[in-house]
Design a protein around this motif. Structure first.
Motif, PDB file in Angstrom:
ATOM      1  N   GLU A  85     -10.981  50.399   5.513  1.00  0.00           N
ATOM      2  CA  GLU A  85      -9.551  50.735   5.559  1.00  0.00           C
ATOM      3  C   GLU A  85      -9.303  52.007   6.355  1.00  0.00           C
ATOM      4  N   LEU A  86     -10.186  52.971   6.171  1.00  0.00           N
ATOM      5  CA  LEU A  86      -9.990  54.237   6.883  1.00  0.00           C
ATOM      6  C   LEU A  86     -10.342  54.083   8.361  1.00  0.00           C
ATOM      7  N   VAL A  87     -11.409  53.369   8.632  1.00  0.00           N
ATOM      8  CA  VAL A  87     -11.807  53.195  10.034  1.00  0.00           C
ATOM      9  C   VAL A  87     -10.714  52.445  10.795  1.00  0.00           C
ATOM     10  N   GLU A  88     -10.118  51.453  10.140  1.00  0.00           N
ATOM     11  CA  GLU A  88      -9.027  50.736  10.809  1.00  0.00           C
ATOM     12  C   GLU A  88      -7.819  51.629  11.075  1.00  0.00           C
ATOM     13  N   ARG A  89      -7.708  52.686  10.291  1.00  0.00           N
ATOM     14  CA  ARG A  89      -6.622  53.651  10.537  1.00  0.00           C
ATOM     15  C   ARG A  89      -7.051  54.742  11.532  1.00  0.00           C
ATOM     16  N   GLY A  90      -8.218  54.559  12.159  1.00  0.00           N
ATOM     17  CA  GLY A  90      -8.600  55.488  13.219  1.00  0.00           C
ATOM     18  C   GLY A  90      -9.447  56.669  12.790  1.00  0.00           C
ATOM     19  N   VAL A  91      -9.932  56.629  11.550  1.00  0.00           N
ATOM     20  CA  VAL A  91     -10.773  57.714  11.050  1.00  0.00           C
ATOM     21  C   VAL A  91     -12.241  57.304  11.215  1.00  0.00           C
ATOM     22  N   ILE A  92     -13.089  58.200  11.692  1.00  0.00           N
ATOM     23  CA  ILE A  92     -14.499  57.834  11.724  1.00  0.00           C
ATOM     24  C   ILE A  92     -15.096  58.142  10.353  1.00  0.00           C
ATOM     25  N   ALA A  93     -16.119  57.374   9.990  1.00  0.00           N
ATOM     26  CA  ALA A  93     -16.622  57.464   8.617  1.00  0.00           C
ATOM     27  C   ALA A  93     -18.140  57.448   8.587  1.00  0.00           C
ATOM     28  N   ILE A  94     -18.681  58.282   7.704  1.00  0.00           N
ATOM     29  CA  ILE A  94     -20.118  58.302   7.445  1.00  0.00           C
ATOM     30  C   ILE A  94     -20.307  58.070   5.959  1.00  0.00           C
ATOM     31  N   ASP A  95     -21.033  57.004   5.638  1.00  0.00           N
ATOM     32  CA  ASP A  95     -21.180  56.603   4.235  1.00  0.00           C
ATOM     33  C   ASP A  95     -22.552  57.019   3.719  1.00  0.00           C
ATOM     34  N   LEU A  96     -22.557  57.806   2.648  1.00  0.00           N
ATOM     35  CA  LEU A  96     -23.839  58.236   2.074  1.00  0.00           C
ATOM     36  C   LEU A  96     -24.332  57.286   0.987  1.00  0.00           C
ATOM     37  N   ALA A  97     -23.523  56.309   0.596  1.00  0.00           N
ATOM     38  CA  ALA A  97     -23.965  55.310  -0.384  1.00  0.00           C
ATOM     39  C   ALA A  97     -24.720  54.191   0.340  1.00  0.00           C
ATOM     40  N   GLY A  98     -25.142  53.185  -0.407  1.00  0.00           N
ATOM     41  CA  GLY A  98     -25.953  52.131   0.192  1.00  0.00           C
ATOM     42  C   GLY A  98     -25.174  50.901   0.626  1.00  0.00           C
ATOM     43  N   ASP A  99     -23.836  50.972   0.594  1.00  0.00           N
ATOM     44  CA  ASP A  99     -23.033  49.761   0.746  1.00  0.00           C
ATOM     45  C   ASP A  99     -23.172  49.043   2.078  1.00  0.00           C
ATOM     46  N   PHE A 100     -23.540  49.766   3.130  1.00  0.00           N
ATOM     47  CA  PHE A 100     -23.609  49.129   4.458  1.00  0.00           C
ATOM     48  C   PHE A 100     -25.033  49.063   5.006  1.00  0.00           C
ATOM     49  N   ARG A 101     -26.031  49.326   4.128  1.00  0.00           N
ATOM     50  CA  ARG A 101     -27.386  49.418   4.662  1.00  0.00           C
ATOM     51  C   ARG A 101     -28.135  48.084   4.730  1.00  0.00           C
TER      52      ARG A 101
END
Lengths: 343, 343, 343, 343
Positions: A85-101
């Protein structure tokens, strides 16, 4: 650049704040917490009481306007929905959880949670900075590696790429300080239960196992299963992984050391210990360094590699900022020049 | 029975005194120390200050008259000469050093010292109490096992005897509290160097490696090389060994657990953890227990075993007294019923 | 500005190097050590192995040409002779030892060593940065305060200056992590002797007692004797001093808190804890902060004040750099903006 | 004698079980727990897993038939009601909580709970074994002293009885390992919050303050207020109290030492440290000893006394069993001869 930290009450987030407050190109705009919204930072973390900042509830639209980037350090299962949701709004994101690994199926198996949308699983870039910098530079969404996989892959990848490791079982004996278990209230995290204590947990069941296997294959070109045993050590910070693998015939210690040296010659955060000296977790405490050593045991035909990192720095917040630096094309060490705090 | 402790200023000896002072059939007659002769026990060990006893110089003839048995906890290379003299004078002896554990050639290779006379190397009985009780009962000279080998062999022997382990590499990842390094002055034993720190040492070079191999073969009937990596953990007491070995096909976790259960059914100091719970060093601290757990990782075809002991008790003084009990045909647990001190 | 660290193998010096390496206006030119000259920094301190620098013998003339300033962290009794030589050669000097802190007679009594030349005792400026900045700015030779006196005086000085403390005994109960005892080899600094241990030492005999009294009088205008009891706590870093003093009638907690708040309003490193929260050593670890709290116990007529510092930072290296900043008229926090490392 | 432990899931109870299992005259019949009834002892405390015993719900009538005595280690406010019921049914009781230690009004003020019935407050005997043995021997209900008061009173009582202490403020600086905070889940008890940390809490508000004052008056004949500051130290076990008091003129260190020596000459658990050596918490860990030292600071006219105990032993379970021994007219040390576990 204005950034926010989402999930701001854990130890990883405290470490992010410590780094970002002295990062020359970043302004820490706000801290998001669902559990402690409204509290002052100095009340959640008295060691940061000189900085006036309140924790806030999440409001996606408003946040997307206030910041250019986010670090997300939520429990597993939250960021998979939130960050797209945030990336689609133009924010770059770094995720420290495992959700995208992991791939969706593996995530379900090892995390027992619903995976993130597959479109975003494909888009997310694994931010093992020393090995995936080129992709990270182009990413909008970076998935920061787990702490054990960071230490393990930094030691193993040069070896598998150079063909040092033969067929056969690879054993990863991981040891971690208890900050890796977070700031939540669990009997097993109490001082009296941890002090003077040492024990394995989640043996052959830890969710970092498929992460190690996936990127050993993707980055190292070496698909294989590994046995991974994590263990809790009575200290706050630090990870040591000791890795055992069969060695291809002909390799000797000095040659394998050279493989590592060559792999990381230009990398400011990787230090190969001088010959005969083994890595110690305290030598990297509070810093973004990873110290390595390796030895071929000719009696048994095994190669033994050891890596240490500070699990909250190179294993979490430090590498996350390193990835931000790459995404923004700033020098890789910006804001990360702090030296280890010893003793 | 009157006994002496030789080499009385180390941590292992403090532990011997703690046990012997409450042992119903033993009178602690004297303490021998070359380095601190003349001092009071309470000045060397203030925690024992209620007991009036002075450390004395060694006088072989006199000692042989005053005592019926000795525990010897000298540095490597001393007891090999000393204990035969006492045994010849009719004193039974239990050696906590490594002087009688290996064959002469291996001792020279791994200890870089002159081996004990070969006659005595043959006579000495390896006192792994649960496995060699029959020989210990007849012995005049018992060589007490090393701390890492005790934990390792107690976990591995039932498995190799039952044929659980297949051909292939066996990896022993050992972790020890720093009391194993003794009370000598070394920079690496300072609080500030150990606290918050964790590191391997003597990788593939530790003198306990050939000891494990020798008795795996002699007691277990399984001659093979092993890879052994010791590591220092920031705690005073406790050893955890995590063992990785290829499993023969067909074995599952519950079956391997049953192998261990059967092996130790009658043994008061060995506890198999309930299913799913892994051993913790603190659960045995201050006691003579050894806690075990095992798991077959079907994904990788490996069996993972873990053993914890208190390195100063079951790994040294406790097992030494257990051996004395066997030699004297007293009940095996005499003087060793103290429970773990937790937390 | 080029600087040297003299006596470069202790923990205080490691901390100086950590700070100076990231100080924007300072170049660390060389490290001087009599005991380990010739060794590489990375071999003395593996945590600093990324920095290539060798330890060197002292050569006064050469040193005076190569550097503009020195930090001296030698054992007591060395710098008293050494630093005047350097200052006379035009080098500014900050002494972390106690050689210039006391009058000659007191130094002899409490340190049992020959005092520094009286001319230099007079010239040296006591660098309690928050209270003596004006003199420090003009100094060529600064004597950096002891760790216990720093914490004690920062808590006490506002109170004595405001007349909060009545006649009667003042008790200072000091507690310190063991890094204060240095990196030298002593049985009492071994991990196994310190872990789980807590004990007083040098009760009413510690050399910081006259230092506290002298500057309580000189800076605070309050000549009185104090009772000071230092104690070792099982941690590497950190000092807590708990101070008990009779309170002048009429003062209440909030008023005394206001006295402190006013005293340090403009001081970036002093933090008064929010009402009801007491200082914790870990909240300042790795940083130059001093956290304070105070309470009037109306039942007993006593005021209780507590101060925490990191003994190696605000209690040694951090304050030394703060003093250098003052001497050079750089902003006081230059190079000292690192936040506490928690947990 | 058959006994039960009520409130069996805390650290004090684990310690009671450790003692009672080896007590020659006691049979541990059952464990009562409201929160974990139905669980196995080995699941609540894996270190005790060799003992088969289940936790049970409380049933007063049934319990009174099954046992002759109880140890009660419930949270404050529970035993005040519960134990009278059992005593009336003919069971002797030793309460480790604070419910019977204070007068009703003080209890309400400092504990903010309803006091126990005044009849029972009068009947309960304060079990400071070395000072109140005569009353304990006749008691049906003993209130076991708090941990801080035990250490404090054992140091102070000989001095006030001998007239060593002059008028003026008495300061008690208490330091405790974190097991004193119990096994409950609190952020402030987490390993990462305690390790490397040291801090005061409940300053001038701790409920042990009126307990110290009451028995200083009742046993010592010296009614006065005291200032008491407790502090948490990063260790599991152990209490050190450092006490500051004005000394009557004429007393010197050796004379005050003699006062203590004489007071405890016949007392097996009190050890006066040799001259010049100060008590260390680790010297009593796991044992029922209390180590003492004292010094007159002639410069300031203060006497400084220090006492160490293991808070779970002499400060709780050990003294409770000592009191049981007194009540049953068994030798005072029965079941309590275990020596300190060092290191």
């Amino acid at each position: 650049m204005r950034v926010a930290v989402i999930g701001a009450t854990g130890y990883g987030s405290a470490e992010l704040i410590r780094i970002l407050e002295n990062h020359p190109y970043v302004e820490l705009e706000t801290l998001i917490s669902s559990s402690q919204a409204g509290e002052e930072l100095g009340s959640v973390f008295p060691h940061l009481s000189q900085r006036e900042l309140s924790l806030e509830e999440l409001d996606l639209d408003q946040l997307a306007e206030r910041v250019d980037g986010v670090f997300s350090a939520t429990p597993a299962g939250v960021s998979g929905e939130l960050l797209p949701e945030l990336v689609e709004r133009g924010v770059i994101a770094i995720d420290l959880a495992g959700d995208f690994r992991l791939e969706a199926a593996d995530y379900q198996t090892w995390y027992s949670k619903e995976p993130a949308p597959s479109k975003w699983l494909s888009e997310a870039v694994y931010g093992l900075s020393e090995w995936t910098a080129d992709q990270v530079k182009k990413a909008r969404l970076v998935t920061n590696p787990g702490c054990y996989p960071t230490a393990t892959l930094l030691a193993l990848l040069p070896l598998v790429r150079a063909g040092v490791i033969a067929k056969g079982p690879v054993m990863i004996d991981g040891k971690s300080g208890v900050s890796g278990a977070g700031r939540g209230l669990k009997q097993s995290s109490l001082f009296c239960e941890v002090e003077g204590n040492l024990f394995p947990y989640k043996v052959a069941e830890h969710q970092h196992t498929p992460e190690i296997e996936r990127y050993l294959s993707m980055i190292g070109g070496d698909p294989r299963t590994v046995t991974f045993t994590p263990q809790i050590v009575p200290m706050s910070r630090g990870i040591l992984t000791t890795i055992y693998a069969p060695v291809e015939s002909g390799w000797r210690t000095d040659q394998v050391r050279e493989v590592i040296e060559r792999a990381y010659r230009e990398k400011p955060f990787i230090r190969l210990c001088e010959s005969g000296r083994w890595p110690r977790t305290k030598d990297v405490a509070g810093s973004n360094f990873c110290d390595l050593q390796v030895k071929v045991d000719e009696r048994t035909g095994m190669v033994i590699a050891a890596a240490v990192i500070d699990n909250l720095m190179k294993g979490a917040a430090g590498q996350a900022v390193q990835n931000l630096n790459l995404m923004m094309e700033w020098p890789e060490s910006t804001g990360l020049s702090m030296l280890p705090v010893y003793p």
